[in-house]
Write a protein that holds these residues in place. Structure first.
Motif, PDB file in Angstrom:
ATOM      1  N   ALA A 289      30.708  35.355  46.511  1.00  0.00           N
ATOM      2  CA  ALA A 289      30.300  36.328  47.526  1.00  0.00           C
ATOM      3  C   ALA A 289      30.864  37.707  47.181  1.00  0.00           C
ATOM      4  O   ALA A 289      30.204  38.732  47.363  1.00  0.00           O
ATOM      5  CB  ALA A 289      30.762  35.880  48.908  1.00  0.00           C
ATOM      6  N   GLN A 290      32.093  37.741  46.658  1.00  0.00           N
ATOM      7  CA  GLN A 290      32.668  39.022  46.230  1.00  0.00           C
ATOM      8  C   GLN A 290      31.844  39.635  45.109  1.00  0.00           C
ATOM      9  O   GLN A 290      31.604  40.837  45.075  1.00  0.00           O
ATOM     10  CB  GLN A 290      34.109  38.808  45.742  1.00  0.00           C
ATOM     11  CG  GLN A 290      35.129  38.667  46.855  1.00  0.00           C
ATOM     12  CD  GLN A 290      36.538  38.517  46.307  1.00  0.00           C
ATOM     13  OE1 GLN A 290      36.773  37.765  45.373  1.00  0.00           O
ATOM     14  NE2 GLN A 290      37.480  39.241  46.897  1.00  0.00           N
ATOM     15  N   GLN A 291      31.417  38.776  44.167  1.00  0.00           N
ATOM     16  CA  GLN A 291      30.618  39.283  43.057  1.00  0.00           C
ATOM     17  C   GLN A 291      29.260  39.786  43.534  1.00  0.00           C
ATOM     18  O   GLN A 291      28.754  40.801  43.051  1.00  0.00           O
ATOM     19  CB  GLN A 291      30.447  38.196  41.995  1.00  0.00           C
ATOM     20  CG  GLN A 291      31.742  37.925  41.244  1.00  0.00           C
ATOM     21  CD  GLN A 291      31.605  36.773  40.253  1.00  0.00           C
ATOM     22  OE1 GLN A 291      30.522  36.238  40.044  1.00  0.00           O
ATOM     23  NE2 GLN A 291      32.715  36.402  39.643  1.00  0.00           N
ATOM     24  N   VAL A 292      28.688  39.060  44.511  1.00  0.00           N
ATOM     25  CA  VAL A 292      27.425  39.526  45.088  1.00  0.00           C
ATOM     26  C   VAL A 292      27.618  40.923  45.670  1.00  0.00           C
ATOM     27  O   VAL A 292      26.820  41.838  45.445  1.00  0.00           O
ATOM     28  CB  VAL A 292      26.921  38.559  46.189  1.00  0.00           C
ATOM     29  CG1 VAL A 292      25.805  39.185  47.010  1.00  0.00           C
ATOM     30  CG2 VAL A 292      26.453  37.244  45.576  1.00  0.00           C
TER      31      VAL A 292
ATOM     32  N   GLN B 293      29.904  43.197  44.924  1.00  0.00           N
ATOM     33  CA  GLN B 293      30.119  44.207  43.887  1.00  0.00           C
ATOM     34  C   GLN B 293      28.816  44.540  43.178  1.00  0.00           C
ATOM     35  O   GLN B 293      28.522  45.700  42.898  1.00  0.00           O
ATOM     36  CB  GLN B 293      31.161  43.689  42.886  1.00  0.00           C
ATOM     37  CG  GLN B 293      32.567  43.726  43.471  1.00  0.00           C
ATOM     38  CD  GLN B 293      33.528  42.832  42.706  1.00  0.00           C
ATOM     39  OE1 GLN B 293      33.119  41.892  42.033  1.00  0.00           O
ATOM     40  NE2 GLN B 293      34.814  43.132  42.817  1.00  0.00           N
ATOM     41  N   SER B 294      28.033  43.488  42.927  1.00  0.00           N
ATOM     42  CA  SER B 294      26.749  43.681  42.275  1.00  0.00           C
ATOM     43  C   SER B 294      25.829  44.559  43.125  1.00  0.00           C
ATOM     44  O   SER B 294      25.163  45.463  42.634  1.00  0.00           O
ATOM     45  CB  SER B 294      26.125  42.306  42.019  1.00  0.00           C
ATOM     46  OG  SER B 294      24.795  42.420  41.615  1.00  0.00           O
TER      47      SER B 294
ATOM     48  N   TRP C  31      27.306  43.134  35.971  1.00  0.00           N
ATOM     49  CA  TRP C  31      27.557  42.045  36.904  1.00  0.00           C
ATOM     50  C   TRP C  31      26.513  40.960  36.727  1.00  0.00           C
ATOM     51  O   TRP C  31      25.383  41.246  36.357  1.00  0.00           O
ATOM     52  CB  TRP C  31      27.507  42.561  38.348  1.00  0.00           C
ATOM     53  CG  TRP C  31      28.542  43.586  38.617  1.00  0.00           C
ATOM     54  CD1 TRP C  31      28.363  44.933  38.681  1.00  0.00           C
ATOM     55  CD2 TRP C  31      29.931  43.358  38.821  1.00  0.00           C
ATOM     56  NE1 TRP C  31      29.545  45.562  38.924  1.00  0.00           N
ATOM     57  CE2 TRP C  31      30.536  44.627  39.008  1.00  0.00           C
ATOM     58  CE3 TRP C  31      30.729  42.213  38.854  1.00  0.00           C
ATOM     59  CZ2 TRP C  31      31.892  44.766  39.229  1.00  0.00           C
ATOM     60  CZ3 TRP C  31      32.079  42.359  39.083  1.00  0.00           C
ATOM     61  CH2 TRP C  31      32.655  43.619  39.263  1.00  0.00           C
TER      62      TRP C  31
ATOM     63  N   LEU D 166      21.887  39.017  40.923  1.00  0.00           N
ATOM     64  CA  LEU D 166      21.925  38.438  42.254  1.00  0.00           C
ATOM     65  C   LEU D 166      21.356  37.026  42.280  1.00  0.00           C
ATOM     66  O   LEU D 166      21.904  36.139  42.938  1.00  0.00           O
ATOM     67  CB  LEU D 166      21.132  39.357  43.195  1.00  0.00           C
ATOM     68  CG  LEU D 166      21.682  39.545  44.601  1.00  0.00           C
ATOM     69  CD1 LEU D 166      23.139  39.970  44.552  1.00  0.00           C
ATOM     70  CD2 LEU D 166      20.857  40.571  45.346  1.00  0.00           C
TER      71      LEU D 166
ATOM     72  N   LEU E  83      23.854  34.540  40.911  1.00  0.00           N
ATOM     73  CA  LEU E  83      24.945  34.318  41.858  1.00  0.00           C
ATOM     74  C   LEU E  83      24.493  33.463  43.033  1.00  0.00           C
ATOM     75  O   LEU E  83      25.218  32.577  43.496  1.00  0.00           O
ATOM     76  CB  LEU E  83      25.478  35.660  42.359  1.00  0.00           C
ATOM     77  CG  LEU E  83      26.354  36.440  41.372  1.00  0.00           C
ATOM     78  CD1 LEU E  83      26.588  37.856  41.875  1.00  0.00           C
ATOM     79  CD2 LEU E  83      27.686  35.723  41.161  1.00  0.00           C
TER      80      LEU E  83
END
Lengths: 367, 367
Positions: free
Chosen positions: A36-39, A41-42, B8, B11, B14
């Motif tokens: 979720a953090q990567q989402v 940031q993305s 990154w 989406l 992820l």
């Protein structure tokens, strides 16, 4: 002897198994939080300051999938509730969602807000519906939660009227179902009920049923349904009207179930925000349509739905604020503004209406 | 260009990963629920009707382990909160726990009840502390939640007095920490603060600090701290006293943190029930000791703790109900009645006291 202690796995074995499951759950929940953090940031990299971390359509899809594939023993509602909390915690890691709701604390609207956003959200009570709108408009909070349909408390009009002067979008809906039952204690004489206790609004909700079935019983208003249930527990000549929880809590027997006069006694709440929500696959759209006061006006609003096969779920008419247009219709229907038949409906109505405002297209309430 | 979207994972990738994690989570949560069902059946077979499905000491141990091994990104508090909800759902599958709390709904006591039992429990508000005791004694509910220490509202005495005439056990405690900060809006002039807004009880909690730091500022009571925070947002000459949430919600700057006069400004709640709780490894015990009004009475109560190395955390004296004994002391200390040094303390006090009642040995509040 199938019930003997020895036929079950012993407690230590079961607890070891639970500890093992808990370890796996903990790793997975934290992995989910990392994703979720990567989402986030993305999204921030792609969208900048306008990033919406909360995606109502995505959340609705995830919850629906979970409920569809659920095999138990936990119920679909319960597992969805747990996932709502997990998603809420993951989201709060990036930035807690701020939600304004019609207060005070402890109301159904707060319950609706927490049901929708989970307990990871920051929720703040407002004293009036238009205050909720203003807080969202000013950007002080991300979303607002307001009641829109309630069979007894008549708050619909305030919410609908607030939309007339607002640019906010409806981003979601929450429905809380409320059933009322007539219940008695274990020593009661159902044929001798002389007094019926309940909260005033519950008595009002069941008025017709009471008139038909207990015309001569005295109706006594109590501070809450729970109080009413507790009171009748030891009385043989009285009954209470209350919900499932009170019956279970006080071990009362239900003489009659779902005695509310309106068959679907539920309160519906809207989530309002500043973002448009893409289709989730099962959506609703709300419109506000202004029409001149002329013969056939209502038909002209309704006909396009019929012609294009769009299923209207609700229509309300309200006096207009401006005084120039005599009718304002609030219309809900199934479907999303992104689909072609809905676009045809909107085009047809737009040609006839003095004004057409799309209040929002949003996922149908999941729970 | 490390912030460019391309650096990154996209989406879709992820979200696939999250969906995969969710599938695993769902399977594991339902497996956990199955194990919990087997635990319940195993216990029923062994213990019959007296089965306690809820084991406070086991739950405390599980939560402590989870918090100790937590590596993030979710905080230990947040992951414990999620596990509390998972355990609550698993437990409710067998039979939902019924909890009575000092109402009305929306109070800190309800918050404490839900924090402790999770949202799978059925909770019902009572209008008075002794009603909570009576409901638990009568078996109408499994547990009660009552406030016992609160620096401003003075409810301690009602709860302590209720123990004098009750056979109930303390099964647990919940602590809600409440910190107050002085905060201002972005255009404020901190050297020109002429008005300070807050809820009356918060103003009272920070009285000494205000006397020392803002002796000339007018103190204005507001309906809530949130209202106070909202009010000062646009004012340059005023400040608000409120908690973390309000500062975050309204984007206010903190001029001073933790300004409450009592260093540990928290409210403590007790979980009361009908069961004795085995040791969890980190426990507290509460006693009620009646002493004759004679010189050295207090010393005789305190000395055994010192001699046997038991750490007293709180002592309160209350007038006795009976009038025969002049003092009743309520004492909390670290340790469980099952440990030998605690047993020595109890024996020593028992020899001197007119009456000694163990109110309960229970896990120290985990969260």
């Amino acid at each position: 002897m199938s019930d003997s202690p020895s036929s079950w796995p012993d407690l230590a074995t079961l607890r070891d198994r639970i500890d093992d499951i808990d370890r796996q759950l903990q790793v997975l929940i934290n992995q989910r939080a990392e994703c979720a953090q990567q989402v986030a940031q993305s999204k921030m990299a792609a969208e900048g300051d306008d990033t919406h971390f909360y995606r109502p359509e995505r959340e609705a899809q995830v919850l629906r999938q979970i409920m569809e594939r659920n095999q138990g023993p936990l119920s679909s509602e319960e597992i969805a509730r747990l996932f709502r909390e997990i998603m809420s915690s993951c989201l709060a890691l990036e930035r807690p969602i701020k939600v304004a709701y019609l207060g005070p604390e402890g109301t159904f609207t707060q319950q609706a807000a927490l049901k929708h956003f989970g307990h990871g959200a920051i929720s703040v009570p407002m004293t009036a519906i238009d205050e909720v709108f203003r807080e969202v408009e000013a950007g002080a909070v991300d979303y607002g939660v307001v009641p829109v349909e309630n069979s007894t408390e008549g708050v619909i009009s305030h919410t609908l009227d607030s939309f007339m002067d607002s640019s906010l979008q409806i981003c979601g809906e929450v429905v809380l179902r409320i059933h009322q039952h007539l219940m008695v204690g274990e020593n009661s004489r159902p044929d001798k009920i002389s007094t019926i206790y309940s909260h005033a609004s519950s008595l009002a909700q069941c008025r017709k049923w009471l008139d038909a079935h207990y015309p001569h019983a005295e109706r006594v208003a109590m501070p809450s349904n729970a109080e009413a249930a507790r009171k009748v527990k030891g009385e043989w000549h009285s009954a209470a009207i209350a919900g499932d929880m009170a019956a279970e809590l006080y071990g009362l027997t239900r003489l009659a179930e779902k005695i509310e006069d309106t068959p679907d006694n539920s309160t519906r709440f809207l989530i309002i925000g500043r973002q448009e929500v893409p289709p989730s696959g099962d959506d609703k759209t709300s419109l506000m349509v202004s029409m001149r006061n002329q013969p056939g006006a209502l038909f002209e609003v309704l006909d396009p739905f019929h012609r294009h096969g769009v299923d209207m779920t609700r229509i309300e008419s309200r006096p207009s604020h401006t005084g120039v247009w005599n009718y304002v219709f609030f219309i809900d229907f199934k479907g999303h503004t992104a689909s072609s038949n809905v676009q045809q409906v909107l085009q047809d109505i737009g040609e006839k209406a003095a004004d057409l405002k799309i209040l929002g297209a949003y996922p149908r309430g999941v729970l």
